[in-house]
Write a protein that holds these residues in place. Structure first.
Motif, PDB file in Angstrom:
ATOM      1  N   LYS A  33     -24.951 -58.142  47.083  1.00 45.81           N
ATOM      2  CA  LYS A  33     -25.368 -59.324  46.326  1.00 45.81           C
ATOM      3  C   LYS A  33     -26.867 -59.499  46.489  1.00 45.81           C
ATOM      4  O   LYS A  33     -27.388 -59.361  47.593  1.00 45.81           O
ATOM      5  N   GLN A  49     -19.718 -54.694  38.442  1.00 50.16           N
ATOM      6  CA  GLN A  49     -21.163 -54.863  38.614  1.00 50.16           C
ATOM      7  C   GLN A  49     -21.675 -55.725  37.478  1.00 50.16           C
ATOM      8  O   GLN A  49     -21.208 -55.632  36.347  1.00 50.16           O
ATOM      9  N   GLU A  96     -30.906 -66.519  39.617  1.00 49.79           N
ATOM     10  CA  GLU A  96     -30.246 -65.276  39.223  1.00 49.79           C
ATOM     11  C   GLU A  96     -29.452 -64.708  40.386  1.00 49.79           C
ATOM     12  O   GLU A  96     -29.835 -64.851  41.551  1.00 49.79           O
ATOM     13  N   ALA A 120     -24.622 -59.295  36.432  1.00 52.89           N
ATOM     14  CA  ALA A 120     -25.663 -60.266  36.765  1.00 52.89           C
ATOM     15  C   ALA A 120     -25.336 -61.592  36.081  1.00 52.89           C
ATOM     16  O   ALA A 120     -24.727 -61.616  35.010  1.00 52.89           O
ATOM     17  N   ARG A 176     -27.113 -61.066  41.246  1.00 51.58           N
ATOM     18  CA  ARG A 176     -26.620 -59.740  40.849  1.00 51.58           C
ATOM     19  C   ARG A 176     -25.618 -59.274  41.888  1.00 51.58           C
ATOM     20  O   ARG A 176     -25.789 -59.530  43.068  1.00 51.58           O
ATOM     21  N   TRP A 177     -24.602 -58.566  41.432  1.00 51.36           N
ATOM     22  CA  TRP A 177     -23.618 -58.025  42.352  1.00 51.36           C
ATOM     23  C   TRP A 177     -23.241 -56.611  41.934  1.00 51.36           C
ATOM     24  O   TRP A 177     -23.354 -56.233  40.777  1.00 51.36           O
ATOM     25  N   GLU A 223     -27.273 -65.519  35.289  1.00 53.94           N
ATOM     26  CA  GLU A 223     -28.487 -66.341  35.325  1.00 53.94           C
ATOM     27  C   GLU A 223     -28.153 -67.725  34.787  1.00 53.94           C
ATOM     28  O   GLU A 223     -27.526 -67.857  33.731  1.00 53.94           O
TER      29      GLU A 223
END
Length: 183
Positions: A66, A89, A78, A91, A80-81, A93
């Motif tokens: 993460k 996978q 934001e 993102a 992301r993973w 925001e």
């Protein structure tokens, strides 16, 4: 043999034709009544770092990577993973935050499939409680229309939304670490 091929062809055309009539968009929505102020609940939603305590998607891969960037919370935050096949996978925001009533999030999945959706949390005061609604909507291209004949987004994601809202409810109703203003 020829009759079997013709019947299979007709069934396939009928299935594809039916899929083409499915909606171009999908929406999944769940609501939970929470005995907490909207400010307290909003504080949990607008900061992606808080999601580990209540988001059902965090359990899909406890070892997922993460990263956080942008604003610390609210608009511009934001997340992301990248995880296993189940976590996938992507993102997120926060594109709009109107305290304490609305958090709108752009969700971009890149694996196991590409998708670009909008998630939205709305908080509405109902006397001494708050109605929290978690919704996600997005386009439903033809392959997803075909898949929706057998498995709807509502059935795939709805239970996760219910679980997440129940955890958010338990967290915000019992939490003593937040004041009524969510600080």
């Amino acid at each position: 043999m020829l009759v079997t091929i013709v019947i299979a062809g007709v069934l396939l055309v009928a299935l594809l034709g039916f899929a083409a009539t499915r909606p171009d968009t999908f929406e999944v929505k769940r609501t939970q009544i929470v005995q907490a102020s909207p400010e307290r609940i909003f504080a949990q939603i607008e900061d992606f770092r808080n999601w580990a305590a209540w988001s059902p998607f965090e359990k899909f891969d406890p070892a997922m990577t993460k990263t956080y960037s942008g604003a610390a919370r609210g608009k511009g935050a934001e997340y992301r993973w990248a995880g296993n096949q189940k976590a996938g996978q992507g993102a997120m925001e926060i594109v709009e935050a109107a305290p304490p009533a609305l958090v709108r999030i752009r969700v971009d999945f890149s694996r196991p499939f590409q998708a670009h959706n909008i998630a939205e949390f709305t908080l509405e005061t109902k006397g001494s409680s708050t109605a929290v609604t978690w919704a996600m909507r997005g386009p439903q291209p033809f392959p997803f229309k075909l898949m929706s004949i057998f498995l709807s987004m509502d059935k795939m994601v709805g239970k996760d939304f219910e679980e997440g809202l129940a955890k958010l409810k338990a967290l915000t109703e019992s939490s003593k670490s937040f004041s009524a203003k969510g600080a």
